[in-house]
Design an enzyme around this catalytic site. Sequence first.
Site, PDB file in Angstrom:
ATOM      1  CG  ASN A 219     109.883  19.049  35.923  1.00 27.31           C
ATOM      2  OD1 ASN A 219     109.167  18.684  35.003  1.00 27.31           O
ATOM      3  ND2 ASN A 219     111.158  19.379  35.764  1.00 27.31           N
ATOM      4  CG  ASP A 291     115.491  25.329  37.970  1.00 22.96           C
ATOM      5  OD1 ASP A 291     116.007  25.701  36.905  1.00 22.96           O
ATOM      6  OD2 ASP A 291     114.279  25.473  38.226  1.00 22.96           O
ATOM      7  CE  LYS A 301     114.710   2.196  48.936  1.00 19.96           C
ATOM      8  NZ  LYS A 301     113.703   1.202  49.264  1.00 19.96           N
ATOM      9  N   PRO A 319     123.337  23.594  34.995  1.00 19.19           N
ATOM     10  CG  PRO A 319     124.376  22.563  33.187  1.00 19.19           C
ATOM     11  CD  PRO A 319     123.943  22.324  34.609  1.00 19.19           C
ATOM     12  CG  ASP A 320     119.498  28.645  31.613  1.00 16.88           C
ATOM     13  OD1 ASP A 320     119.255  28.242  30.450  1.00 16.88           O
ATOM     14  OD2 ASP A 320     118.710  29.342  32.272  1.00 16.88           O
ATOM     15  CB  ILE A 321     120.294  23.460  28.577  1.00 15.07           C
ATOM     16  CG1 ILE A 321     120.598  22.435  29.669  1.00 15.07           C
ATOM     17  CG2 ILE A 321     120.623  22.903  27.196  1.00 15.07           C
ATOM     18  CD1 ILE A 321     119.718  21.198  29.624  1.00 15.07           C
ATOM     19  CE  LYS A 353     111.616  31.880  34.105  1.00 15.49           C
ATOM     20  NZ  LYS A 353     110.685  30.784  34.301  1.00 15.49           N
ATOM     21  CE  LYS A 357     115.691  31.011  30.935  1.00 22.81           C
ATOM     22  NZ  LYS A 357     116.316  29.826  31.538  1.00 22.81           N
TER      23      LYS A 357
HETATM   24  N1  CTP Z   1     116.088  26.032  30.815  1.00 24.62           N
HETATM   25  C1  CTP Z   1     117.267  25.415  30.479  1.00 24.62           C
HETATM   26  N2  CTP Z   1     118.090  24.973  31.456  1.00 24.62           N
HETATM   27  C2  CTP Z   1     117.775  25.117  32.756  1.00 24.62           C
HETATM   28  C3  CTP Z   1     116.581  25.753  33.116  1.00 24.62           C
HETATM   29  C4  CTP Z   1     115.740  26.192  32.110  1.00 24.62           C
HETATM   30  O1  CTP Z   1     117.558  25.264  29.288  1.00 24.62           O
HETATM   31  N3  CTP Z   1     118.610  24.678  33.670  1.00 24.62           N
HETATM   32  C5  CTP Z   1     115.206  26.527  29.731  1.00 24.62           C
HETATM   33  C6  CTP Z   1     113.889  25.795  29.592  1.00 24.62           C
HETATM   34  O2  CTP Z   1     113.986  24.718  28.671  1.00 24.62           O
HETATM   35  C7  CTP Z   1     112.978  26.885  29.103  1.00 24.62           C
HETATM   36  C8  CTP Z   1     113.513  28.144  29.738  1.00 24.62           C
HETATM   37  O3  CTP Z   1     114.848  27.855  30.051  1.00 24.62           O
HETATM   38  O4  CTP Z   1     113.054  27.052  27.720  1.00 24.62           O
HETATM   39  C9  CTP Z   1     112.759  28.604  30.963  1.00 24.62           C
HETATM   40  O5  CTP Z   1     112.684  27.551  31.888  1.00 24.62           O
HETATM   41  P1  CTP Z   1     111.996  27.739  33.314  1.00 24.62           P
HETATM   42  O6  CTP Z   1     112.133  26.457  34.064  1.00 24.62           O
HETATM   43  O7  CTP Z   1     110.621  28.310  33.121  1.00 24.62           O
HETATM   44  O8  CTP Z   1     112.848  28.889  33.944  1.00 24.62           O
HETATM   45  P2  CTP Z   1     114.181  28.924  34.727  1.00 24.62           P
HETATM   46  O9  CTP Z   1     115.179  29.589  33.859  1.00 24.62           O
HETATM   47  O10 CTP Z   1     114.559  27.585  35.269  1.00 24.62           O
HETATM   48  O11 CTP Z   1     113.802  29.918  35.922  1.00 24.62           O
HETATM   49  P3  CTP Z   1     112.898  29.660  37.245  1.00 24.62           P
HETATM   50  O12 CTP Z   1     113.023  28.188  37.553  1.00 24.62           O
HETATM   51  O13 CTP Z   1     113.511  30.538  38.251  1.00 24.62           O
HETATM   52  O14 CTP Z   1     111.501  30.052  36.879  1.00 24.62           O
END
Ligand code: CTP
Length: 409
Positions: A219, A291, A301, A319-321, A353, A357
């Site tokens: 991104n 994500d 390749k 995973p959502d860290i 969020k 979270k």
């Molecule tokens: N985050 C994380 N791990 C992920 C996704 C997000 O730790 N896999 C953390 C980011 O570092 C940030 C917060 O969650 O502090 C919000 O990240 P954001 O990308 O805005 O939201 P998402 O939880 O990914 O939700 P969405 O993409 O649906 O907006």
Amino acid sequence: MMSLNNKTILLGITGGIAAYKSPELVRQLIKQGAVVKVVMTEAATHFVTPTTLQAVSGNPVYISQWDARISNGMPHIELSRDVDAILIAPASADFMAKLSLGLADDLLSTLCLARGHESNGMLTECPLLITPAMNRQMWEHVATQRSVARLVQDQIILLGPASGDQACGEVGMGRMLEPAEICEALIAFFQPKLLQGKKVLITAGPTYEAIDPVRGLTNRSSGKMGFAIARAALEAGATVHLIAGPVSLETPLAYSGKIFRTNVLSALDMQSAVMAHQDCDIFFSVAAVADWRASQMADQKIKKQHATDIPSFDVVQNPDILQGFAKNSINHHPFCVGFAAETENVVEYGKKKLMAKNIPLLIANHGPSTFGEDHNQITLIDAAGETHLGPADKLSLARDVIREVSKRL
Ligand code: CTP
């Protein structure tokens, strides 16, 4: 942003080849808003001229304790009373030895001994910062190290030295920090120590999820906000572990020895690095974590042979860290701060969020208008409500964030 507004700095220059960098240092200090007064030792004038320093500082330069331009005849007293800090750059081995013994045989050394800052009728000791610069043998010599130990004991702040190429052709410890680093160190010195002794963990930048050896999902995050938070946390006295995705940014205040950087590529790498620091006091999850990742990375390749060849690959969710960290650190309770980059309904999504979270503070912003930029506008969301900050440059915002977080600890 000018971080040294309303500050008067007395720059002492002693005799060392690094004195050729002093005029540049003066310019950078002035660019940050400081008033700079220069005092040189006689030896320093062999490396750089007083005329040059007068021209760049816009102020008279003093060398002798017998200088008749100070009306009461006491330049060693008068010159330090209205300054906010004395900075010696470069500080030679000889000058450090003199300082450590309290010798006072020229204007600069006498002035350091007599230093005092006058404010509201009160006289306090004026802070003294020195940036050593010398040949590595001189730096390592037991006599110089004895001076260093005494100076530290006497609350004199040493900035550097750094290691690297030296003017004499040798390589090693003893190089003066660069003017930009000295300037940043001085700016840091003046920031309030709101996080003194705290351990801060920060993720910054994007993650990169490889599809094949040359392509991937990522991104537009530049990492600037995360790096600004790292700098502001260091300025506030914290020790920082910075876990950076693929970005092209220099580690802030690297010379300080208080920042440890781990570079990662993928979300899974970032997660392992984060989980190794569960003992932190504060976690700023600034990274824009991808994500999704390809469920399998191609070894070679992926080639396109025909116009109709459209490769397809499965993705799985990363995973959502932050969420995982907040849940797993339940016994220790580090203060977790999330950053949400949105394209619409910034505050509404931010609030969701914060709940999802299970963290005490979420900072929401409009992603596309800030990625890669030097300025931003943010909204802090917590149980008490919303706080809008900016628009402002990212370092100012980062300092504001540190102040807001310190209030909530
Ligand atoms: N985050 C994380 N791990 C992920 C996704 C997000 O730790 N896999 C953390 C980011 O570092 C940030 C917060 O969650 O502090 C919000 O990240 P954001 O990308 O805005 O939201 P998402 O939880 O990914 O939700 P969405 O993409 O649906 O907006």
